[in-house]
Write a protein that holds these residues in place. Structure first.
Motif, PDB file in Angstrom:
ATOM      1  N   PRO A 149       9.338 -27.395  -1.908  1.00 33.09           N
ATOM      2  CA  PRO A 149       9.728 -28.759  -1.643  1.00 33.09           C
ATOM      3  C   PRO A 149      10.727 -29.288  -2.706  1.00 33.09           C
ATOM      4  CG  PRO A 149       7.507 -28.814  -2.514  1.00 33.09           C
ATOM      5  CD  PRO A 149       7.719 -27.377  -2.370  1.00 33.09           C
ATOM      6  N   ALA A 150      11.762 -30.087  -2.139  1.00 35.81           N
ATOM      7  CA  ALA A 150      12.638 -30.613  -3.113  1.00 35.81           C
ATOM      8  C   ALA A 150      12.313 -31.724  -3.860  1.00 35.81           C
ATOM      9  CB  ALA A 150      13.791 -31.111  -2.056  1.00 35.81           C
ATOM     10  N   VAL A 151      12.812 -31.743  -4.994  1.00 38.38           N
ATOM     11  CA  VAL A 151      12.426 -32.831  -6.025  1.00 38.38           C
ATOM     12  C   VAL A 151      12.924 -34.024  -5.831  1.00 38.38           C
ATOM     13  CG1 VAL A 151      12.514 -33.485  -8.389  1.00 38.38           C
ATOM     14  CG2 VAL A 151      12.065 -30.754  -7.632  1.00 38.38           C
ATOM     15  N   ALA A 152      12.404 -35.075  -6.182  1.00 37.91           N
ATOM     16  CA  ALA A 152      13.054 -36.523  -5.800  1.00 37.91           C
ATOM     17  C   ALA A 152      14.407 -36.539  -6.431  1.00 37.91           C
ATOM     18  CB  ALA A 152      11.938 -37.491  -6.140  1.00 37.91           C
ATOM     19  N   PRO A 153      15.513 -37.040  -5.876  1.00 41.03           N
ATOM     20  CA  PRO A 153      16.666 -37.251  -6.327  1.00 41.03           C
ATOM     21  C   PRO A 153      16.546 -38.005  -7.805  1.00 41.03           C
ATOM     22  CG  PRO A 153      16.927 -37.639  -4.162  1.00 41.03           C
ATOM     23  CD  PRO A 153      15.343 -37.512  -4.448  1.00 41.03           C
ATOM     24  N   LEU A 154      16.037 -39.161  -7.785  1.00 38.63           N
ATOM     25  CA  LEU A 154      15.889 -39.917  -8.884  1.00 38.63           C
ATOM     26  C   LEU A 154      15.277 -39.243 -10.158  1.00 38.63           C
ATOM     27  CD1 LEU A 154      16.599 -42.845 -10.009  1.00 38.63           C
ATOM     28  CD2 LEU A 154      14.723 -43.725  -9.096  1.00 38.63           C
ATOM     29  N   GLN A 155      14.276 -38.650  -9.731  1.00 38.41           N
ATOM     30  CA  GLN A 155      13.710 -37.645 -10.740  1.00 38.41           C
ATOM     31  C   GLN A 155      14.507 -36.492 -11.201  1.00 38.41           C
ATOM     32  OE1 GLN A 155      10.183 -35.734  -9.247  1.00 38.41           O
ATOM     33  NE2 GLN A 155       9.357 -35.100 -11.365  1.00 38.41           N
ATOM     34  N   VAL A 156      15.397 -35.751 -10.610  1.00 38.50           N
ATOM     35  CA  VAL A 156      16.325 -35.141 -10.935  1.00 38.50           C
ATOM     36  C   VAL A 156      17.298 -35.481 -11.820  1.00 38.50           C
ATOM     37  CG1 VAL A 156      18.456 -33.570 -10.109  1.00 38.50           C
ATOM     38  CG2 VAL A 156      16.163 -33.522  -8.916  1.00 38.50           C
ATOM     39  N   ALA A 157      17.804 -36.911 -11.352  1.00 37.20           N
ATOM     40  CA  ALA A 157      18.897 -37.640 -12.356  1.00 37.20           C
ATOM     41  C   ALA A 157      18.133 -38.037 -13.647  1.00 37.20           C
ATOM     42  CB  ALA A 157      19.314 -39.086 -11.611  1.00 37.20           C
ATOM     43  N   ILE A 158      17.036 -38.337 -13.758  1.00 38.29           N
ATOM     44  CA  ILE A 158      16.272 -38.826 -15.034  1.00 38.29           C
ATOM     45  C   ILE A 158      15.865 -37.710 -15.950  1.00 38.29           C
ATOM     46  CG2 ILE A 158      14.253 -40.025 -15.828  1.00 38.29           C
ATOM     47  CD1 ILE A 158      14.530 -41.985 -13.697  1.00 38.29           C
ATOM     48  N   ARG A 159      15.311 -36.709 -15.461  1.00 40.42           N
ATOM     49  CA  ARG A 159      14.789 -35.591 -15.976  1.00 40.42           C
ATOM     50  C   ARG A 159      16.073 -34.370 -16.380  1.00 40.42           C
ATOM     51  NH1 ARG A 159      10.119 -33.527 -12.905  1.00 40.42           N
ATOM     52  NH2 ARG A 159      10.539 -31.653 -14.371  1.00 40.42           N
ATOM     53  N   GLY A 160      16.903 -34.562 -15.454  1.00 40.66           N
ATOM     54  CA  GLY A 160      18.166 -33.503 -15.535  1.00 40.66           C
ATOM     55  C   GLY A 160      17.436 -32.108 -15.210  1.00 40.66           C
ATOM     56  N   CYS A 161      16.584 -32.026 -14.116  1.00 44.15           N
ATOM     57  CA  CYS A 161      16.069 -30.707 -13.828  1.00 44.15           C
ATOM     58  C   CYS A 161      16.710 -30.420 -12.299  1.00 44.15           C
ATOM     59  CB  CYS A 161      14.500 -30.877 -13.501  1.00 44.15           C
ATOM     60  SG  CYS A 161      14.151 -32.172 -12.497  1.00 44.15           S
ATOM     61  N   SER A 203      28.821 -45.316 -20.730  1.00 43.22           N
ATOM     62  CA  SER A 203      29.506 -44.580 -19.959  1.00 43.22           C
ATOM     63  C   SER A 203      28.851 -42.973 -20.022  1.00 43.22           C
ATOM     64  CB  SER A 203      31.032 -44.106 -20.250  1.00 43.22           C
ATOM     65  OG  SER A 203      31.637 -45.498 -20.501  1.00 43.22           O
ATOM     66  N   LEU A 204      28.482 -42.420 -21.182  1.00 41.78           N
ATOM     67  CA  LEU A 204      27.964 -41.206 -21.001  1.00 41.78           C
ATOM     68  C   LEU A 204      26.556 -40.970 -20.249  1.00 41.78           C
ATOM     69  CD1 LEU A 204      29.339 -39.816 -24.602  1.00 41.78           C
ATOM     70  CD2 LEU A 204      29.957 -39.075 -22.295  1.00 41.78           C
ATOM     71  N   GLY A 205      25.701 -41.810 -20.759  1.00 40.47           N
ATOM     72  CA  GLY A 205      24.581 -41.912 -20.365  1.00 40.47           C
ATOM     73  C   GLY A 205      24.148 -42.116 -18.773  1.00 40.47           C
ATOM     74  N   LEU A 206      25.226 -43.079 -18.215  1.00 41.47           N
ATOM     75  CA  LEU A 206      25.251 -43.334 -16.948  1.00 41.47           C
ATOM     76  C   LEU A 206      25.933 -42.313 -16.257  1.00 41.47           C
ATOM     77  CD1 LEU A 206      25.546 -47.317 -16.802  1.00 41.47           C
ATOM     78  CD2 LEU A 206      23.557 -45.899 -16.484  1.00 41.47           C
ATOM     79  N   MET A 207      26.871 -41.725 -16.766  1.00 36.61           N
ATOM     80  CA  MET A 207      27.713 -40.571 -16.074  1.00 36.61           C
ATOM     81  C   MET A 207      26.744 -39.456 -15.886  1.00 36.61           C
ATOM     82  SD  MET A 207      30.410 -39.271 -14.835  1.00 36.61           S
ATOM     83  CE  MET A 207      31.688 -40.431 -15.454  1.00 36.61           C
ATOM     84  N   ARG A 208      25.796 -39.038 -16.807  1.00 41.40           N
ATOM     85  CA  ARG A 208      24.735 -37.998 -16.591  1.00 41.40           C
ATOM     86  C   ARG A 208      23.865 -38.252 -15.440  1.00 41.40           C
ATOM     87  NH1 ARG A 208      22.769 -33.675 -20.287  1.00 41.40           N
ATOM     88  NH2 ARG A 208      20.821 -33.228 -19.614  1.00 41.40           N
ATOM     89  N   LEU A 209      23.492 -39.535 -15.509  1.00 35.42           N
ATOM     90  CA  LEU A 209      22.259 -39.992 -14.506  1.00 35.42           C
ATOM     91  C   LEU A 209      23.036 -39.891 -13.114  1.00 35.42           C
ATOM     92  CD1 LEU A 209      20.572 -42.999 -16.028  1.00 35.42           C
ATOM     93  CD2 LEU A 209      19.704 -40.952 -15.393  1.00 35.42           C
ATOM     94  N   SER A 210      24.154 -40.457 -13.112  1.00 35.70           N
ATOM     95  CA  SER A 210      24.836 -40.519 -11.715  1.00 35.70           C
ATOM     96  C   SER A 210      25.391 -39.029 -11.098  1.00 35.70           C
ATOM     97  CB  SER A 210      26.151 -41.625 -11.791  1.00 35.70           C
ATOM     98  OG  SER A 210      26.924 -41.102 -12.492  1.00 35.70           O
ATOM     99  N   LYS A 211      25.799 -38.264 -11.999  1.00 36.75           N
ATOM    100  CA  LYS A 211      26.131 -37.091 -11.650  1.00 36.75           C
ATOM    101  C   LYS A 211      24.827 -36.091 -11.099  1.00 36.75           C
ATOM    102  CE  LYS A 211      29.265 -34.400 -13.351  1.00 36.75           C
ATOM    103  NZ  LYS A 211      30.149 -33.793 -14.650  1.00 36.75           N
TER     104      LYS A 211
END
Length: 117
Positions: free
Chosen positions: A2-14, A92-100
Motif C-alpha cells: 500500500p502506498a504511503v500517504a503523500p503528506l507523510q512522505v513529504a514530512i518524513r522524506g521517505c 525556502s529550503l524547508g518548504l522546497m523539500r516538503l513541496s517537492k
C-alpha cells in the motif's frame, strides 16, 4: 504494497511506495532510487512547480512581516538584514523539500506521467 500517504512522505522524506527508504540524497535533491524497495525516483518529474509557488508564498510572508516590524518598531537596517535573509533562506529550503516530496508522492499515487492520455 500500500502506498504511503503523500503528506507523510513529504514530512518524513521517505519512499512513497514502501515508506522505508530515503527520498532525498541532499537537502532538496532526490536520491536516484529507494534503498529499501528500489523504486526509481528519476522516473518522476516534479519540475519547477514547487519553486514557483514558494517564491510567491515566502516572498509575501517575509514582506508582510518586514513591513510590520518596520512600522511597529523601526529597527536599524542591519536588523532587517540579519533577520529576513536567514528566515527567507530557511523557509525556502524547508518548504522546497516538503513541496517537492509532496509533489513526487502525489505523482506516484496517481500514476501521473508525461504524454499519456
Amino acid at each position: 504494497m500500500p502506498a504511503v500517504a503523500p503528506l507523510q512522505v513529504a514530512i518524513r522524506g521517505c519512499c512513497p511506495r514502501c515508506g522505508k527508504g530515503r527520498l532525498f540524497a541532499g537537502p532538496i535533491s532526490f536520491a536516484e532510487r529507494c534503498t529499501a524497495c528500489g523504486l526509481d525516483f528519476r522516473a518522476f518529474n516534479v519540475g519547477d512547480g514547487a519553486a514557483s509557488f514558494l517564491i510567491l508564498i515566502v516572498g509575501a510572508v517575509v514582506t508582510v512581516l518586514a513591513i510590520w516590524l518596520e512600522l511597529s518598531q523601526s529597527p536599524p537596517w542591519y536588523v532587517h538584514v540579519l533577520l529576513w535573509g536567514p528566515l527567507t533562506l530557511a523557509l525556502s529550503l524547508g518548504l522546497m523539500r516538503l513541496s517537492k516530496g509532496l509533489l513526487l508522492a502525489m505523482e506516484y499515487r496517481h500514476d501521473a506521467g508525461e504524454g499519456r492520455l
